[in-house]
Motif scaffolding. Sequence first.
Motif, PDB file in Angstrom:
ATOM      1  N   ALA A 231       0.840  -1.206   0.000  1.00  0.00           N
ATOM      2  CA  ALA A 231       0.000   0.000   0.000  1.00  0.00           C
ATOM      3  C   ALA A 231       0.870   1.249   0.000  1.00  0.00           C
ATOM      4  N   ALA A 232       1.931   1.233   0.802  1.00  0.00           N
ATOM      5  CA  ALA A 232       2.795   2.412   0.885  1.00  0.00           C
ATOM      6  C   ALA A 232       3.589   2.597  -0.415  1.00  0.00           C
ATOM      7  N   LEU A 233       3.983   1.482  -1.030  1.00  0.00           N
ATOM      8  CA  LEU A 233       4.723   1.582  -2.301  1.00  0.00           C
ATOM      9  C   LEU A 233       3.823   2.153  -3.394  1.00  0.00           C
ATOM     10  N   VAL A 234       2.579   1.697  -3.411  1.00  0.00           N
ATOM     11  CA  VAL A 234       1.645   2.205  -4.415  1.00  0.00           C
ATOM     12  C   VAL A 234       1.367   3.683  -4.131  1.00  0.00           C
ATOM     13  N   GLY A 235       1.120   3.988  -2.857  1.00  0.00           N
ATOM     14  CA  GLY A 235       0.846   5.381  -2.474  1.00  0.00           C
ATOM     15  C   GLY A 235       2.002   6.293  -2.862  1.00  0.00           C
ATOM     16  N   GLY A 236       3.216   5.832  -2.577  1.00  0.00           N
ATOM     17  CA  GLY A 236       4.409   6.622  -2.916  1.00  0.00           C
ATOM     18  C   GLY A 236       4.544   6.745  -4.425  1.00  0.00           C
ATOM     19  N   GLY A 237       4.308   5.644  -5.134  1.00  0.00           N
ATOM     20  CA  GLY A 237       4.517   5.605  -6.588  1.00  0.00           C
ATOM     21  C   GLY A 237       3.545   6.479  -7.368  1.00  0.00           C
ATOM     22  N   ILE A 238       2.318   6.608  -6.852  1.00  0.00           N
ATOM     23  CA  ILE A 238       1.336   7.419  -7.608  1.00  0.00           C
ATOM     24  C   ILE A 238       1.101   8.780  -6.946  1.00  0.00           C
ATOM     25  N   HIS A 239       1.907   9.093  -5.930  1.00  0.00           N
ATOM     26  CA  HIS A 239       1.751  10.352  -5.179  1.00  0.00           C
ATOM     27  C   HIS A 239       0.324  10.491  -4.655  1.00  0.00           C
ATOM     28  N   ALA A 240      -0.144   9.449  -3.975  1.00  0.00           N
ATOM     29  CA  ALA A 240      -1.505   9.485  -3.435  1.00  0.00           C
ATOM     30  C   ALA A 240      -1.612  10.584  -2.381  1.00  0.00           C
ATOM     31  N   GLU A 241      -2.839  11.018  -2.125  1.00  0.00           N
ATOM     32  CA  GLU A 241      -3.019  12.059  -1.093  1.00  0.00           C
ATOM     33  C   GLU A 241      -3.055  11.459   0.294  1.00  0.00           C
ATOM     34  N   ALA A 242      -3.380  10.158   0.375  1.00  0.00           N
ATOM     35  CA  ALA A 242      -3.371   9.487   1.679  1.00  0.00           C
ATOM     36  C   ALA A 242      -3.288   7.983   1.458  1.00  0.00           C
ATOM     37  N   ILE A 243      -2.809   7.305   2.481  1.00  0.00           N
ATOM     38  CA  ILE A 243      -2.777   5.838   2.459  1.00  0.00           C
ATOM     39  C   ILE A 243      -3.596   5.389   3.664  1.00  0.00           C
ATOM     40  N   GLU A 244      -4.629   4.587   3.398  1.00  0.00           N
ATOM     41  CA  GLU A 244      -5.463   4.130   4.510  1.00  0.00           C
ATOM     42  C   GLU A 244      -5.204   2.640   4.747  1.00  0.00           C
ATOM     43  N   ILE A 245      -4.856   2.284   5.968  1.00  0.00           N
ATOM     44  CA  ILE A 245      -4.636   0.883   6.324  1.00  0.00           C
ATOM     45  C   ILE A 245      -5.857   0.440   7.127  1.00  0.00           C
ATOM     46  N   TRP A 246      -6.734  -0.339   6.493  1.00  0.00           N
ATOM     47  CA  TRP A 246      -7.960  -0.788   7.171  1.00  0.00           C
ATOM     48  C   TRP A 246      -7.702  -2.138   7.821  1.00  0.00           C
ATOM     49  N   LEU A 285       1.185  -2.543  11.885  1.00  0.00           N
ATOM     50  CA  LEU A 285       1.808  -2.020  10.659  1.00  0.00           C
ATOM     51  C   LEU A 285       3.063  -2.809  10.349  1.00  0.00           C
ATOM     52  N   HIS A 286       3.317  -3.048   9.070  1.00  0.00           N
ATOM     53  CA  HIS A 286       4.569  -3.687   8.668  1.00  0.00           C
ATOM     54  C   HIS A 286       5.688  -2.643   8.802  1.00  0.00           C
ATOM     55  N   PRO A 287       6.845  -3.029   9.340  1.00  0.00           N
ATOM     56  CA  PRO A 287       7.895  -2.037   9.598  1.00  0.00           C
ATOM     57  C   PRO A 287       8.326  -1.216   8.382  1.00  0.00           C
ATOM     58  N   ALA A 288       8.223  -1.778   7.185  1.00  0.00           N
ATOM     59  CA  ALA A 288       8.705  -1.031   6.020  1.00  0.00           C
ATOM     60  C   ALA A 288       7.661  -0.065   5.470  1.00  0.00           C
ATOM     61  N   THR A 289       6.469  -0.084   6.050  1.00  0.00           N
ATOM     62  CA  THR A 289       5.365   0.693   5.480  1.00  0.00           C
ATOM     63  C   THR A 289       5.623   2.183   5.452  1.00  0.00           C
ATOM     64  N   ILE A 290       6.253   2.649   6.520  1.00  0.00           N
ATOM     65  CA  ILE A 290       6.308   4.082   6.715  1.00  0.00           C
ATOM     66  C   ILE A 290       7.204   4.803   5.697  1.00  0.00           C
ATOM     67  N   LEU A 291       8.325   4.178   5.352  1.00  0.00           N
ATOM     68  CA  LEU A 291       9.333   4.905   4.565  1.00  0.00           C
ATOM     69  C   LEU A 291       8.811   5.528   3.259  1.00  0.00           C
ATOM     70  N   PRO A 292       8.152   4.735   2.384  1.00  0.00           N
ATOM     71  CA  PRO A 292       7.702   5.364   1.133  1.00  0.00           C
ATOM     72  C   PRO A 292       6.753   6.535   1.393  1.00  0.00           C
ATOM     73  N   ALA A 293       5.989   6.438   2.494  1.00  0.00           N
ATOM     74  CA  ALA A 293       5.068   7.527   2.816  1.00  0.00           C
ATOM     75  C   ALA A 293       5.835   8.743   3.323  1.00  0.00           C
ATOM     76  N   VAL A 294       6.854   8.495   4.152  1.00  0.00           N
ATOM     77  CA  VAL A 294       7.653   9.605   4.686  1.00  0.00           C
ATOM     78  C   VAL A 294       8.327  10.348   3.545  1.00  0.00           C
ATOM     79  N   GLN A 295       8.905   9.576   2.619  1.00  0.00           N
ATOM     80  CA  GLN A 295       9.660  10.205   1.524  1.00  0.00           C
ATOM     81  C   GLN A 295       8.807  11.193   0.747  1.00  0.00           C
ATOM     82  N   LYS A 296       7.518  10.909   0.643  1.00  0.00           N
ATOM     83  CA  LYS A 296       6.650  11.806  -0.130  1.00  0.00           C
ATOM     84  C   LYS A 296       5.728  12.607   0.787  1.00  0.00           C
ATOM     85  N   ASN A 297       5.926  12.465   2.093  1.00  0.00           N
ATOM     86  CA  ASN A 297       5.099  13.176   3.074  1.00  0.00           C
ATOM     87  C   ASN A 297       3.595  12.905   2.882  1.00  0.00           C
TER      88      ASN A 297
END
Length: 490
Positions: A231-246, A285-297
């Motif tokens: 989810a975070a990779l996709v969010g980062g890759g398409i510059h999503a406005e938010a990533i929701e983890i349900w 949360l998976h530990p790697a989730t945050i990074l792609p989101a942080v990189q793109k805020n």
Amino acid sequence: MKKLVVMKFGGTSVEDAVAINRTASIVSTRRNQGVQPIVVVSAMAKVTDQLLAAANAASRGDRNGALAITARLRSRHKEVACRLTAQAAAKPGNDCADFTGPEYAETQTWIDAEFDALDEILRGLAAVNELTPRISDMIVSYGERLSSRMIAEAFAQRGLDGVHVDARHCIITDAQHGKAIPQDALIAERLKEYVLPHAYQGKTVVMGGFIGSTEKGVTTTLGRGGSDFTAALVGGGIHAEAIEIWTDVNGIMTADPRVCPDALRVKTISFEEAAELAYFGAKVLHPATILPAVQKNIPVLVLNSRNPENEGTRIISLAPSCRSPFKSIAVKKKLTIIDVVASRMLMTHGYLRAIFEVFDKHKTPVDMVSTSEVSVSLTVDTTEKIPEIAADLSKLADVKYEGRKALVCMVGENIRGQNGIAARVFGAIRHINIRMISQGASEINMSFMIEEEDADEAVRSLHAEFFEDPDPEVFDVEARKSAAAETTVR
Ligand code: ADP
Ligand code: ASP
Ligand code: MG
């Protein structure tokens, strides 16, 4: 263009037809709010474990055992997929005694074809008796491949314009099977090619989490719990406005609610705190989730698919100030502590490097380290590789190791510069024997190692000490008050 939001639904949020219908209604609500969702789904609950069990059985030569597991999975998937069809949904109570009627033929056919292919792999595996990481990835990938296709079909039938995209076309990784490393630039290109055109047409893309492939098309996986990472990779890759983890809890809580029923929802938490918690065992949360989101805020929200009205937890770059020192307590179990004892070590040049080279050689990350004049103690979360690691370390010094340890980690940005926190922490658990202590270099965590059997008790005691009167700006104190009021009324 509408607001692109990645919505990831975990295993329990897609565990059966009822859960998938709930997921569909959450997605529908978001679409009505003017959001363009890109949906990432896990395998149905427990499916990955069962696929791994089938793979292990086959690799031991237990062909029938493996096929019995996939036979159960086949009927579970067929039943859920059939229940989701318009025909089944129209029947009273969605109750269809058997799903073999002609109206279900199309659904049955593709699911059977997938399971036939899977069984073929298992038969081959039972013949050769060797489970390579590459074959293991191929087998476990079926969980997300099946769930995502079923859910895309269900969304299409429910007027959500569902379209299935095979995640393996987009999530390009290296070839480290079992924990492959994503290749960000290629992923961004592939998402542009396979996902964005659908989104621009208003379609709801559904893709499986956790799975990917090498550039050559060999199936890989991102590690257990890896759908969050997708989810975070996709969010980062398409510059999503938010990533929701349900998921199945109201958000990131002050402790695992299964261990500590008093746990409170944390309303907002910083990226840094969430990353620390995930790394130290908060499974939410998976530990790697945050990074792609942080990189793109990109803000990440953790939400409850069983209680979609709840606000959940918002993970953002800078958390608001908070008068409580900690935000949450995480626990990592099944750790082994390794003591390396040398009489002549004392600051010998290159000694620590030699020790760490051993862990490097065995590709084993170290969670915690403490040194004394003659010894170095380290903790790792593997058990299989310990004998080999110990054999290599014993060339340098005497080695002892002990399993069944737990690392308790208290996380909060507000511990920076606060006096007396350690005394309160250790006072709260004075009845528990502590093996190792560390205050992380990031200064936002305080962690210590104890026996695994003491871990739950330690969490409850620490929770009582630090979350008795939490800051209502940051924690959902109202929920505790209403629960208490309900108990009094009863
Ligand atoms: P999913 O299938 O949605 O990915 P997981 O089972 O991986 O869900 O993660 C959710 C679970 O994480 C919760 O049910 C809860 O027991 C556990 N958990 C552990 N620590 C925490 C925490 N600090 N806050 C919330 N949940 C936690
Ligand atoms: N299905 C995978 C697992 O169980 C990935 C995930 O659920 O995030 O580990
Ligand atoms: Mg998970």
